[in-house]
Design a protein around this motif. Structure first.
Motif, PDB file in Angstrom:
ATOM      1  N   UNK A  34       0.848  -1.133   0.078  1.00  0.00           N
ATOM      2  CA  UNK A  34      -0.065  -0.006   0.168  1.00  0.00           C
ATOM      3  C   UNK A  34       0.934   1.427   0.168  1.00  0.00           C
ATOM      4  N   UNK A  35       0.040   2.419  -0.167  1.00  0.00           N
ATOM      5  CA  UNK A  35       0.932   3.621  -0.236  1.00  0.00           C
ATOM      6  C   UNK A  35       1.999   3.898   1.080  1.00  0.00           C
ATOM      7  N   UNK A  36       3.007   4.497   0.903  1.00  0.00           N
ATOM      8  CA  UNK A  36       3.900   4.746   1.726  1.00  0.00           C
ATOM      9  C   UNK A  36       3.702   6.233   2.478  1.00  0.00           C
ATOM     10  N   UNK A  37       3.404   6.142   4.029  1.00  0.00           N
ATOM     11  CA  UNK A  37       3.256   7.080   4.597  1.00  0.00           C
ATOM     12  C   UNK A  37       4.111   8.303   4.832  1.00  0.00           C
ATOM     13  N   UNK A  47       9.476   3.915   8.899  1.00  0.00           N
ATOM     14  CA  UNK A  47       9.642   2.417   8.700  1.00  0.00           C
ATOM     15  C   UNK A  47       9.816   2.261   7.349  1.00  0.00           C
ATOM     16  N   UNK A  48       9.692   3.184   6.150  1.00  0.00           N
ATOM     17  CA  UNK A  48      10.179   2.919   4.912  1.00  0.00           C
ATOM     18  C   UNK A  48      11.488   3.323   4.779  1.00  0.00           C
ATOM     19  N   UNK A  49      11.933   4.205   5.241  1.00  0.00           N
ATOM     20  CA  UNK A  49      13.459   4.464   5.154  1.00  0.00           C
ATOM     21  C   UNK A  49      14.263   3.413   5.741  1.00  0.00           C
ATOM     22  N   UNK A  50      13.968   2.910   6.734  1.00  0.00           N
ATOM     23  CA  UNK A  50      14.581   1.861   7.165  1.00  0.00           C
ATOM     24  C   UNK A  50      14.624   0.735   6.467  1.00  0.00           C
ATOM     25  N   UNK A  51      13.504   0.371   5.843  1.00  0.00           N
ATOM     26  CA  UNK A  51      13.634  -0.802   4.732  1.00  0.00           C
ATOM     27  C   UNK A  51      14.193  -0.491   3.743  1.00  0.00           C
ATOM     28  N   UNK A  52      13.975   0.731   3.064  1.00  0.00           N
ATOM     29  CA  UNK A  52      14.656   1.160   1.879  1.00  0.00           C
ATOM     30  C   UNK A  52      16.260   1.077   2.166  1.00  0.00           C
ATOM     31  N   UNK A  53      16.871   1.524   3.362  1.00  0.00           N
ATOM     32  CA  UNK A  53      18.022   1.539   3.245  1.00  0.00           C
ATOM     33  C   UNK A  53      18.939   0.101   3.257  1.00  0.00           C
ATOM     34  N   UNK A  54      18.017  -0.934   3.598  1.00  0.00           N
ATOM     35  CA  UNK A  54      18.624  -2.245   3.625  1.00  0.00           C
ATOM     36  C   UNK A  54      18.305  -2.915   2.237  1.00  0.00           C
ATOM     37  N   UNK A  55      17.100  -2.596   1.515  1.00  0.00           N
ATOM     38  CA  UNK A  55      16.683  -3.222   0.353  1.00  0.00           C
ATOM     39  C   UNK A  55      17.554  -2.669  -0.848  1.00  0.00           C
ATOM     40  N   UNK A  72      18.488   6.415  14.615  1.00  0.00           N
ATOM     41  CA  UNK A  72      17.525   5.941  13.739  1.00  0.00           C
ATOM     42  C   UNK A  72      17.615   6.697  12.324  1.00  0.00           C
ATOM     43  N   UNK A  73      17.109   6.248  11.330  1.00  0.00           N
ATOM     44  CA  UNK A  73      16.984   6.720  10.169  1.00  0.00           C
ATOM     45  C   UNK A  73      15.744   7.309   9.778  1.00  0.00           C
ATOM     46  N   UNK A  74      15.869   8.770   9.646  1.00  0.00           N
ATOM     47  CA  UNK A  74      14.958   9.582   8.824  1.00  0.00           C
ATOM     48  C   UNK A  74      15.224   9.674   7.291  1.00  0.00           C
ATOM     49  N   UNK A  75      14.231  10.252   6.517  1.00  0.00           N
ATOM     50  CA  UNK A  75      14.736  10.374   5.124  1.00  0.00           C
ATOM     51  C   UNK A  75      15.874  11.265   4.757  1.00  0.00           C
ATOM     52  N   UNK A  76      16.149  12.166   5.482  1.00  0.00           N
ATOM     53  CA  UNK A  76      17.159  13.138   5.585  1.00  0.00           C
ATOM     54  C   UNK A  76      18.461  12.426   5.584  1.00  0.00           C
ATOM     55  N   UNK A  77      18.421  11.485   6.388  1.00  0.00           N
ATOM     56  CA  UNK A  77      19.738  10.683   6.520  1.00  0.00           C
ATOM     57  C   UNK A  77      20.108   9.915   5.464  1.00  0.00           C
ATOM     58  N   UNK A  78      19.537   9.479   4.551  1.00  0.00           N
ATOM     59  CA  UNK A  78      19.652   8.668   3.661  1.00  0.00           C
ATOM     60  C   UNK A  78      19.435   9.478   2.215  1.00  0.00           C
ATOM     61  N   UNK A  79      20.583  10.264   1.759  1.00  0.00           N
ATOM     62  CA  UNK A  79      20.354  11.096   0.707  1.00  0.00           C
ATOM     63  C   UNK A  79      19.771  10.406  -0.627  1.00  0.00           C
TER      64      UNK A  79
END
Length: 241
Positions: A34-37, A47-55, A72-79
Motif C-alpha cells: 500500500x501507499x507509503x506514509x 519505517x520505509x526509510x529503514x526498509x529502503x536502506x537495506x533493500x 534512527x534513520x529519517x529520510x534526510x539521513x539517506x540522501x
C-alpha cells in the motif's frame, strides 16, 4: 542538445542503475503493502526509510555506514532516498495524497517496461533536474551537458578522476585557492558525475579515506547503449565496467 537514446535492454539498465533499481523496488513495495506514509513535512516515514536502506543496497550507503552516524534513520539521513523521492514527484511517477505517497498510472504502466522507465528517469534526472538544492553552497559548474558528456566520453574511456575532469574543462587554475578547487569539484560531482553514476552510466571506484580519498570513473556498458556523441569518432577500444 539531448544525446540520450532510448534503450531496449532492461537487464543492463537494472544491473547498472541504482536509481532504476530503487524506483522499481519502491513501486513493488507500494503494490504489495500500500501507499507509503508521509510525515507532517512530507518526508517518507521512518519505517520505509529503514526498509529502503537495506533493500536498495545503494553503493557507498550501506546500512552499517548509515547507522554508524544515526541512531534512527529519517529520510534526510539517506540522501539517495531523498533524491529518488524528489525524482518520482518531478517525473510524475508518484504524488502525495492523503498523507501518503501514491504511484501514478504512468508509474504502474512503466513498471512493466524497465527500459522505458529508465529512459524517462534518465531524461528527468540528467537534463531536467536542478541539483543545486543538493549542494552545500548552491554552486553550479560552468558548462553544459553537451560539453560534459563529450569530454567525459573521451576522458573516461580508460578511467577519469575529478582532478582530470576539472583540468580538461577549466584549465590548470593557477592561483585558485584550495577552497575554490574543492567547491568546483563538489559542483561537478553533484551536478554531473553523481547523476551519471546513479543512472548507471558511469561507475565510481574509490580508494583511500577522508581527504586522501581518490575517485575514478569508468563508463559502463549502459553508457554505450544510451549515448551517441560527437566524440565517439575519437575513442580508443572501449573499457566497460
Amino acid at each position: 542538445m539531448n544525446h540520450l537514446i532510448p534503450i531496449s535492454d532492461s537487464a543492463i539498465a537494472m544491473r547498472h542503475s541504482p536509481v532504476l533499481r530503487a524506483v522499481c523496488l519502491t513501486l513493488d513495495y507500494i503494490h504489495e503493502n500500500g501507499p507509503i506514509g508521509l510525515t507532517a513535512t512530507g518526508a517518507l516515514k521512518r519505517y520505509f526509510v529503514e526498509w529502503a536502506a537495506a533493500a536498495f543496497d545503494w553503493p557507498f550507503y550501506t546500512t552499517e555506514d548509515l547507522y554508524a552516524v544515526n541512531k534512527v534513520l529519517n529520510e534526510c539521513d539517506f540522501p539517495p532516498l531523498t533524491i529518488m523521492h524528489d525524482l518520482l514527484l518531478s517525473a510524475r511517477l508518484a504524488r502525495h495524497r492523503k498523507g501518503a505517497l501514491h504511484p501514478t498510472r504512468l508509474a504502474r504502466q512503466l513498471r512493466a517496461d524497465p527500459a522505458a522507465l529508465w529512459s524517462l528517469l534518465a531524461q528527468q534526472f540528467l537534463f531536467a533536474t536542478d541539483h543545486t538544492g543538493y549542494t552545500r553552497y548552491g554552486d553550479q559548474p560552468m558548462g553544459n551537458w553537451d560539453i560534459f558528456l563529450n569530454v567525459i566520453n573521451v576522458e573516461a574511456q580508460h578511467g577519469l578522476s575529478e582532478d582530470r575532469l576539472g583540468l580538461v574543462l577549466y584549465g590548470p587554475g593557477e592561483g585558485q585557492g584550495w577552497r575554490d578547487e574543492i567547491r568546483m569539484k563538489a559542483a561537478l560531482y553533484i551536478h554531473v558525475l553523481r547523476p551519471l553514476c546513479w543512472m548507471g552510466l558511469l561507475e565510481e571506484g574509490r580508494s583511500g579515506e577522508g581527504f586522501e580519498r581518490d575517485e575514478t570513473y569508468f563508463k559502463t556498458a549502459l553508457w554505450h547503449e544510451a549515448f551517441k556523441l560527437e566524440t565517439d569518432v575519437h575513442l580508443d577500444p572501449v573499457t566497460q565496467h
